[in-house]
Design an enzyme around this catalytic site. Structure first.
Site, PDB file in Angstrom:
ATOM      1  N   LYS A  96     193.718  57.129  16.453  1.00 31.48           N
ATOM      2  CA  LYS A  96     193.330  56.090  17.380  1.00 31.48           C
ATOM      3  C   LYS A  96     192.604  56.716  18.386  1.00 31.48           C
ATOM      4  O   LYS A  96     192.773  57.720  18.836  1.00 31.48           O
ATOM      5  CB  LYS A  96     194.692  55.465  18.018  1.00 31.48           C
ATOM      6  CG  LYS A  96     194.788  54.162  18.377  1.00 31.48           C
ATOM      7  CD  LYS A  96     194.747  53.145  17.368  1.00 31.48           C
ATOM      8  CE  LYS A  96     194.652  51.807  17.709  1.00 31.48           C
ATOM      9  NZ  LYS A  96     194.800  50.643  16.526  1.00 31.48           N
TER      10      LYS A  96
HETATM   11  P1  NAD Z   1     192.448  40.194  20.061  1.00 29.30           P
HETATM   12  O1  NAD Z   1     192.111  40.700  21.520  1.00 29.30           O
HETATM   13  O2  NAD Z   1     191.621  39.591  19.494  1.00 29.30           O
HETATM   14  O3  NAD Z   1     193.633  39.128  20.579  1.00 29.30           O
HETATM   15  C1  NAD Z   1     194.897  39.302  20.944  1.00 29.30           C
HETATM   16  C2  NAD Z   1     195.429  37.947  21.367  1.00 29.30           C
HETATM   17  O4  NAD Z   1     196.684  38.167  22.199  1.00 29.30           O
HETATM   18  C3  NAD Z   1     194.344  37.368  22.565  1.00 29.30           C
HETATM   19  O5  NAD Z   1     194.467  35.831  22.166  1.00 29.30           O
HETATM   20  C4  NAD Z   1     195.069  37.419  23.766  1.00 29.30           C
HETATM   21  O6  NAD Z   1     194.969  36.269  24.658  1.00 29.30           O
HETATM   22  C5  NAD Z   1     196.518  37.433  23.470  1.00 29.30           C
HETATM   23  N1  NAD Z   1     197.822  37.966  24.304  1.00 29.30           N
HETATM   24  C6  NAD Z   1     197.662  38.863  24.664  1.00 29.30           C
HETATM   25  N2  NAD Z   1     198.793  39.007  25.540  1.00 29.30           N
HETATM   26  C7  NAD Z   1     199.631  37.802  25.215  1.00 29.30           C
HETATM   27  C8  NAD Z   1     200.818  37.591  25.688  1.00 29.30           C
HETATM   28  N3  NAD Z   1     201.534  38.269  26.566  1.00 29.30           N
HETATM   29  N4  NAD Z   1     201.123  36.355  25.248  1.00 29.30           N
HETATM   30  C9  NAD Z   1     200.477  35.576  24.226  1.00 29.30           C
HETATM   31  N5  NAD Z   1     199.255  36.012  23.782  1.00 29.30           N
HETATM   32  C10 NAD Z   1     198.787  37.163  24.495  1.00 29.30           C
HETATM   33  O7  NAD Z   1     193.295  41.399  19.458  1.00 29.30           O
HETATM   34  P2  NAD Z   1     193.546  41.397  18.121  1.00 29.30           P
HETATM   35  O8  NAD Z   1     192.514  42.331  17.305  1.00 29.30           O
HETATM   36  O9  NAD Z   1     193.644  40.292  17.089  1.00 29.30           O
HETATM   37  O10 NAD Z   1     194.697  42.521  18.001  1.00 29.30           O
HETATM   38  C11 NAD Z   1     196.113  42.012  18.094  1.00 29.30           C
HETATM   39  C12 NAD Z   1     197.154  42.996  17.718  1.00 29.30           C
HETATM   40  O11 NAD Z   1     196.936  43.357  16.505  1.00 29.30           O
HETATM   41  C13 NAD Z   1     197.032  44.194  18.615  1.00 29.30           C
HETATM   42  O12 NAD Z   1     198.429  45.080  18.828  1.00 29.30           O
HETATM   43  C14 NAD Z   1     196.300  45.476  17.652  1.00 29.30           C
HETATM   44  O13 NAD Z   1     196.410  46.533  17.765  1.00 29.30           O
HETATM   45  C15 NAD Z   1     196.931  44.647  16.127  1.00 29.30           C
HETATM   46  N6  NAD Z   1     195.985  44.851  15.455  1.00 29.30           N
HETATM   47  C16 NAD Z   1     194.633  44.427  15.254  1.00 29.30           C
HETATM   48  C17 NAD Z   1     193.844  44.929  14.217  1.00 29.30           C
HETATM   49  C18 NAD Z   1     192.523  44.196  13.965  1.00 29.30           C
HETATM   50  O14 NAD Z   1     192.016  44.561  12.706  1.00 29.30           O
HETATM   51  N7  NAD Z   1     192.140  43.603  14.999  1.00 29.30           N
HETATM   52  C19 NAD Z   1     194.330  45.614  13.054  1.00 29.30           C
HETATM   53  C20 NAD Z   1     195.736  46.037  13.184  1.00 29.30           C
HETATM   54  C21 NAD Z   1     196.395  45.730  14.196  1.00 29.30           C
END
Ligand code: NAD
Length: 399
Positions: A96
């Site tokens: 990471k």
């Molecule tokens: P992103 O930035 O696209 O979306 C995150 C969302 O969460 C946003 O809408 C933000 O406004 C919201 N958010 C943040 N804090 C919040 C809260 N306290 N309450 C409500 N909403 C809140 O990120 P993403 O890529 O969708 O990733 C989300 C999670 O999934 C992270 O933990 C990331 O590590 C994990 N993840 C992402 C991927 C990927 O391919 N994008 C893969 C595996 C895991």
């Protein structure tokens, strides 16, 4: 330092002492300072890269741009990646990266410069034999394209746009995996058809939007969603595509004409399924006891604290753990890496079917193993992942 509870693990699987020592700490950590000048302004920040374990293959894991990133957090995410790649059986280790910036505060060109500086320092490491980055919170296709522009090795980075060697279905991949995990959970643990299932989704970014969209297409009702601005609720269910259009137009969820709710109230709504797709630490001892959903799906990494997890287990809640439920992206990354190496072309359906197959097979194995050993599904999943890593250590003569 590890997220594993070795005492607990020793009671479930055979854990050689050398394997435990290896897994107690990350294999390699890189701390760097990125120094840049934007016109007459000097900018410095910190960045971190951790390879937790690479016995099963090169380190794989996303790059996060976040003002809150620390070495400790990157370490936890890289360890989770180690178990995620192991449990679904793809030939990668866990890594990471984190860059301490708020991407919203920078212009597009400045973000490119920051990323190029990161790649400059990491140029010997970003290599399909060593570390293969991907998108995470705060980064996406554009950033992966910048990295590819620097390395010119298609399989050195995944999550690229289709125009430069990415695969169709990649941007939906984590949401696809969340959906597949949720659907399996609904069929296995809920006593109702998917058409009668009410879902709340915390986090409406990449993972949350596509997870919600696939679930809606399968008949489930998405009755609540939230982002940092707040939450909205509609007992009849939302049209997810309309919400996505609203977000893409730059508006907030709360601008949607509907019943708005305080952001964290979403977590404790009376729904069947709760999808956690925001950030780590969303469910803690403070709110775990109030969660009503029977099925909780961890689309985000590490969204439930250890203590909260115990409360949920005591309250008979079913948690589908992150190392399975959020593995869609890394499975798609594997498909993209394979395409980069072989020069083949991938159809969207192939991306989806690879995710569906690996998640379904792994889900069934976790459920069977955990029932046999009387474990919750997180402990069962981690034990299976560690078992696979130990097998690789034995095969490679590490232990
Ligand atoms: P992103 O930035 O696209 O979306 C995150 C969302 O969460 C946003 O809408 C933000 O406004 C919201 N958010 C943040 N804090 C919040 C809260 N306290 N309450 C409500 N909403 C809140 O990120 P993403 O890529 O969708 O990733 C989300 C999670 O999934 C992270 O933990 C990331 O590590 C994990 N993840 C992402 C991927 C990927 O391919 N994008 C893969 C595996 C895991």
């Amino acid at each position: 330092m590890s997220i594993l509870n070795f005492e607990k693990l020793e009671k479930i699987i055979s854990l050689p002492v050398f394997a435990r020592e290896i897994l107690e700490k990350p294999e390699k950590e890189i701390s760097m300072r990125l120094d840049l000048s934007f016109g007459d302004r000097m900018f410095c920040t910190d960045a971190y890269v951790v390879y937790y374990n690479t016995v099963r293959g090169p380190a794989k894991g996303g790059i996060r741009f976040s003002p809150n990133i620390t070495l400790e957090r990157v370490r936890v995410f890289s360890e989770l990646m180690t178990y995620k790649t192991a449990i679904v059986g793809i030939p990668f280790g866990g890594g990471k990266s984190g860059v301490r910036i708020n991407p919203k505060e920078f212009k597009r060109d400045e973000l490119t410069d920051i990323l190029k500086e990161y790649v400059h320092i990491m140029k010997r490491e970003i290599d399909p034999r060593i570390y293969i980055p991907a998108p995470d919170v705060g980064t996406g296709e554009r950033e992966m394209m910048v990295i590819y522009g620097e390395t010119h090795i298609p399989e050195s980075v995944t999550g690229k746009p289709v125009s430069v060697g990415g695969i169709p279905g990649r941007k939906e991949a984590t949401g696809r995996g969340v959906f597949t995990s949720a659907k399996l959970g609904i069929e296995t643990f809920l006593d109702k058809p998917i058409n009668d299932v009410k879902v709340a989704v915390q986090g409406f970014g990449n993972v949350g939007t596509y997870g919600a969209l696939f679930l809606q297409e399968s008949g489930a009702k998405i009755v609540a969603v939230s982002d940092t601005s707040g939450g909205i609720f509609n007992s009849e269910g939302f049209d997810v595509e309309e919400l996505i259009k609203l977000k893409r137009s730059g508006k907030y969820l709360q601008d949607y004409s509907s019943e708005s709710i305080p952001r964290d109230e979403l977590l404790t709504l009376d729904v069947d399924v709760l999808i956690l797709a925001a950030l780590e630490g969303a469910v803690t001892v403070k709110n775990a006891k109030d969660i009503k959903a029977k099925l909780i799906v961890e689309g985000a990494n590490n969204p439930i604290t250890e203590e909260a997890d115990e409360i949920l287990y005591k309250n008979n809640k079913i948690v589908i753990p992150d190392i399975l439920a959020s593995s869609g992206a890394v499975i798609a990354s594997y498909v993209e890496w394979h395409q980069g190496k072989s020069g083949s072309l991938t159809e969207k359906e192939e991306t989806y079917s690879t995710i569906d197959k690996l998640i379904t097979d792994t889900f069934n194995y976790i459920v069977e193993f955990s029932k046999e050993k009387r474990l919750n599904y997180r402990d069962g999943a981690l034990a299976i992942a560690v078992k696979k890593i130990i097998e690789a250590m034995e095969d490679r003569g590490w232990i």
